[in-house]
Scaffold this motif. Structure first.
Motif, PDB file in Angstrom:
ATOM      1  N   GLN A  89       0.866  -1.180   0.000  1.00  0.00           N
ATOM      2  CA  GLN A  89       0.000   0.000   0.000  1.00  0.00           C
ATOM      3  C   GLN A  89       0.898   1.223   0.000  1.00  0.00           C
ATOM      4  O   GLN A  89       1.809   1.334   0.831  1.00  0.00           O
ATOM      5  CB  GLN A  89      -0.925   0.007   1.211  1.00  0.00           C
ATOM      6  CG  GLN A  89      -1.972   1.119   1.169  1.00  0.00           C
ATOM      7  CD  GLN A  89      -3.093   0.908   2.166  1.00  0.00           C
ATOM      8  OE1 GLN A  89      -2.891   0.901   3.361  1.00  0.00           O
ATOM      9  NE2 GLN A  89      -4.307   0.729   1.642  1.00  0.00           N
ATOM     10  N   ASP A  90       0.663   2.112  -0.953  1.00  0.00           N
ATOM     11  CA  ASP A  90       1.486   3.317  -1.108  1.00  0.00           C
ATOM     12  C   ASP A  90       2.968   2.956  -1.220  1.00  0.00           C
ATOM     13  O   ASP A  90       3.850   3.639  -0.673  1.00  0.00           O
ATOM     14  CB  ASP A  90       1.278   4.277   0.067  1.00  0.00           C
ATOM     15  CG  ASP A  90      -0.150   4.790   0.163  1.00  0.00           C
ATOM     16  OD1 ASP A  90      -0.845   4.751  -0.863  1.00  0.00           O
ATOM     17  OD2 ASP A  90      -0.559   5.211   1.256  1.00  0.00           O
ATOM     18  N   LYS A 108      -0.606  -0.559   7.717  1.00  0.00           N
ATOM     19  CA  LYS A 108       0.236   0.413   8.427  1.00  0.00           C
ATOM     20  C   LYS A 108      -0.402   1.799   8.431  1.00  0.00           C
ATOM     21  O   LYS A 108      -0.346   2.530   9.412  1.00  0.00           O
ATOM     22  CB  LYS A 108       1.609   0.491   7.756  1.00  0.00           C
ATOM     23  CG  LYS A 108       2.414  -0.796   7.845  1.00  0.00           C
ATOM     24  CD  LYS A 108       3.755  -0.631   7.128  1.00  0.00           C
ATOM     25  CE  LYS A 108       4.581  -1.914   7.198  1.00  0.00           C
ATOM     26  NZ  LYS A 108       5.878  -1.755   6.473  1.00  0.00           N
ATOM     27  N   LYS A 109      -1.030   2.112   7.299  1.00  0.00           N
ATOM     28  CA  LYS A 109      -1.610   3.442   7.118  1.00  0.00           C
ATOM     29  C   LYS A 109      -2.920   3.566   7.899  1.00  0.00           C
ATOM     30  O   LYS A 109      -3.728   2.630   7.929  1.00  0.00           O
ATOM     31  CB  LYS A 109      -1.875   3.653   5.623  1.00  0.00           C
ATOM     32  CG  LYS A 109      -2.520   4.956   5.247  1.00  0.00           C
ATOM     33  CD  LYS A 109      -2.700   5.000   3.723  1.00  0.00           C
ATOM     34  CE  LYS A 109      -3.384   6.266   3.275  1.00  0.00           C
ATOM     35  NZ  LYS A 109      -3.520   6.308   1.801  1.00  0.00           N
ATOM     36  N   LYS A 110      -3.139   4.713   8.525  1.00  0.00           N
ATOM     37  CA  LYS A 110      -4.393   4.935   9.225  1.00  0.00           C
ATOM     38  C   LYS A 110      -5.535   4.975   8.213  1.00  0.00           C
ATOM     39  O   LYS A 110      -5.462   5.673   7.204  1.00  0.00           O
ATOM     40  CB  LYS A 110      -4.345   6.238  10.028  1.00  0.00           C
ATOM     41  CG  LYS A 110      -5.601   6.464  10.866  1.00  0.00           C
ATOM     42  CD  LYS A 110      -5.501   7.714  11.727  1.00  0.00           C
ATOM     43  CE  LYS A 110      -6.760   7.885  12.564  1.00  0.00           C
ATOM     44  NZ  LYS A 110      -6.705   9.099  13.415  1.00  0.00           N
ATOM     45  N   GLN A 111      -6.577   4.232   8.505  1.00  0.00           N
ATOM     46  CA  GLN A 111      -7.725   4.154   7.601  1.00  0.00           C
ATOM     47  C   GLN A 111      -8.774   5.178   8.057  1.00  0.00           C
ATOM     48  O   GLN A 111      -9.481   4.970   9.038  1.00  0.00           O
ATOM     49  CB  GLN A 111      -8.295   2.739   7.606  1.00  0.00           C
ATOM     50  CG  GLN A 111      -7.285   1.658   7.241  1.00  0.00           C
ATOM     51  CD  GLN A 111      -6.754   1.774   5.824  1.00  0.00           C
ATOM     52  OE1 GLN A 111      -7.519   1.786   4.857  1.00  0.00           O
ATOM     53  NE2 GLN A 111      -5.439   1.882   5.677  1.00  0.00           N
ATOM     54  N   ASN A 117      -8.419   4.387  -0.698  1.00  0.00           N
ATOM     55  CA  ASN A 117      -7.086   3.798  -0.601  1.00  0.00           C
ATOM     56  C   ASN A 117      -6.939   2.666  -1.613  1.00  0.00           C
ATOM     57  O   ASN A 117      -7.931   2.148  -2.127  1.00  0.00           O
ATOM     58  CB  ASN A 117      -6.839   3.262   0.815  1.00  0.00           C
ATOM     59  CG  ASN A 117      -6.775   4.375   1.843  1.00  0.00           C
ATOM     60  OD1 ASN A 117      -6.389   5.499   1.525  1.00  0.00           O
ATOM     61  ND2 ASN A 117      -7.155   4.070   3.083  1.00  0.00           N
TER      62      ASN A 117
END
Length: 537
Positions: A89-90, A108-111, A117
């Motif tokens: 992701q990213d 890892k990324k805040k949703q 996303n």
């Protein structure tokens, strides 16, 4: 609407009998798990290389989704022996754990609710080979008569995750999709939507298809062969509709004759059900090495260019030989399966009952009401009444195969109760308008039909969908008087029926209690359009 105590008891009994056969994997596949429910599908970008000589595929899927609420774990499905190589992701690789065919990704990324996303899932493997496509599906690796690879996918019930990673539950349809399939350079891939471009890669070609409408997972398909193409434009209710046909060259002449039924099908179904639901994506018939399947805008065909079902009339009346079963039935699914889609396969009758009934309506449009009635009544010989039409929920399990012709005869019976054919047509068109591109439950469809018909059909649907009992009308005639009642029914079942006495029609209003009334004659004929049994005592 409430179900009767008898129906609930039958359902509980059926659940108890079947409960032991279900596993944790069934629940992970068939339920809206916490790792699924917090995100909503927006777009798939599926890119797959298919190597027929190895029966091997490799590729990736970019999954774009909208965050509905905060979460840290996301479920993606991919069935063994397929293998996920990496997830990112990213640009950052993510860790995941696997439980059979379900894979739980640690984000890892805040949703943040409202955000869009993306995840990129790289995968490869030898996908399951179809045993008896389309019923026991997967990849069909065949050859044509000239030795060219002839390859196709089919995966309803089994799940699209048998060959590509996705959110494999019917409740959430992706809004749009790009499908890029790379094949050996002498072959062609035909998938869903419109062909945007073909890339030359030396010894291979990549076919890029774009689906602009929502699509269910099992509706996505790959069809690979030495295809030749022809087509036409149909002037439909919503304007010009592109009709494209892909067949093996040796079958081109037969296809040009047989596929003339396609515009006849569109004309009949637009009349009864409303506009074809996917004008932007066109309509295709694609020859495959198995019988056929309702893949959205890419209906697959293997009925040997004959009328009937592989040349047979499933009704035994002769009317089943007036049309090509696969063209009519599978294309009927564009309205009931692809436009209106079940949330849970337990409610599969919403697909198959209405679509089996569409065969009848095709005949009605082109050959008349009498022909249609004879056909659908004739199909009753295929009904087993082995188990209820509706299956258990949350475990990816469908009900009885009676969903086809018992479902069709239930709807044919309902048409008699509505009485007004204009109103019946408005109801069918209303279904496809009011549930346009939606996933639904049986209960939603049942409630809609009750509301629009102006009749409480709760017991009617409980009887035909949730039990194996066929209503039986017991009757006795004494001179010009008839006494009658229903047996073999759920609580509250009181469906009226039509009879003929001396050539005049008359309605009876039976329930579980004996009723007596004057007939006006000594001979009674029961209308066969009602799916009941009768017994003189």
């Amino acid at each position: 609407m409430k179900h009767s105590f008898l129906t609930i008891a039958l359902l509980i009994g059926a659940w108890a009998i079947n409960a032991q056969e279900f596993t944790r994997q069934d629940s992970l596949r068939g339920s809206i798990t916490p790792e699924r429910e917090w995100w909503d599908l927006n777009h798939y970008d599926l890119n797959v290389k298919v190597e027929p000589s190895k029966k091997f595929i490799t590729g990736y899927n970019v999954v774009r989704y909208k965050v509905l609420k905060e979460a840290k774990t996301l479920q993606i499905d991919l069935q063994e022996p397929m293998k996920i190589e990496s997830i990112s992701q990213d640009g950052k690789k993510l860790k995941f754990t696997s439980e059979g065919n379900a894979h739980f990704i640690k984000l890892k990324k805040k949703q943040v609710p409202g955000d869009l996303n993306e995840l990129k899932i790289v995968y490869s493997g030898y996908p399951r080979e179809a045993v008896r496509a389309p019923w026991d599906g997967g990849f069909s690796w065949k050859e044509d008569e000239n030795g060219n690879p002839f390859v196709a996918t089919s995966c309803q019930g089994l799940g699209a995750s048998v060959w590509w990673p996705n959110k494999d539950h019917m409740y959430d349809e992706v809004d749009s999709m790009r499908i890029s399939i790379t094949v050996p350079d002498h072959l062609m891939d035909v998938s869903n939507g419109q062909l945007e471009s073909v890339e030359e890669n030396g010894e291979s070609k990549t076919f890029n298809w774009m689906v602009k409408n929502p699509i269910n997972n099992y509706g996505v398909n790959v069809n690979i062969g030495n295809y030749t193409h022809f087509g036409e434009t149909y002037e439909g209710e919503n304007g010009p509709l592109q009709l494209d046909y892909y067949v093996l060259p040796e079958n081109l002449d037969k296809a040009k004759t047989q596929f003339a039924q396609t515009p006849m099908m569109i004309r009949a179904f637009e009349h009864w059900f409303g506009p074809y639901p996917f004008y932007e994506d066109g309509f295709k018939l694609v020859e495959v090495p198995y019988l056929g399947m309702e893949h959205q805008s890419s209906v697959t065909y293997g009925n040997k260019f004959e009328n009937g079902y592989l040349g047979r009339d499933l009704s035994g009346t002769g009317w089943g030989l007036k049309f090509d079963f696969i063209i009519i039935h599978e294309a009927g699914h564009e309205w009931f399966a692809n436009n209106i889609t079940y949330k849970d396969i337990a409610d599969m009758w919403v697909h198959e009952g209405f679509t089996a009934y569409s065969e009848n309506l095709y005949l009605d449009y082109h050959f008349g009401k009498k022909a249609a009635a004879e056909y659908v009544i004739g199909t009753r010989t295929n009904i087993q009444n082995d188990r209820p039409i509706i299956g258990p929920y949350g475990v990816n399990k469908s009900g009885s195969g009676d969903m086809y012709y018992k479902g069709a005869n239930m709807l044919h019976t309902l048409r008699q109760l509505v009485e007004d054919d204009k109103k019946w047509r408005e109801i069918l068109r209303g279904l496809n308008k009011d549930f346009y591109h939606q996933t639904v439950t049986s209960q939603q469809i049942e409630n809609y039909l009750s509301e629009k018909s102006g009749k409480d059909l709760s017991a009617f649907f409980d009887q035909y969908l949730r039990t194996t009992m066929i209503p039986k009308l017991e009757y006795k005639i004494d001179g010009k008087t008839i006494s009658y009642r229903y047996v073999n029914i759920v609580e509250g079942f009181d469906m009226p029926i039509k009879i003929a006495v001396k050539g005049s029609e008359k309605w009876l209003f039976p329930n579980a209690t004996w009723k007596t009334e004057e007939l006006g004659g000594t001979q009674v004929d029961f209308d066969k359009n009602f799916y009941i049994e009768t017994q003189k005592i």
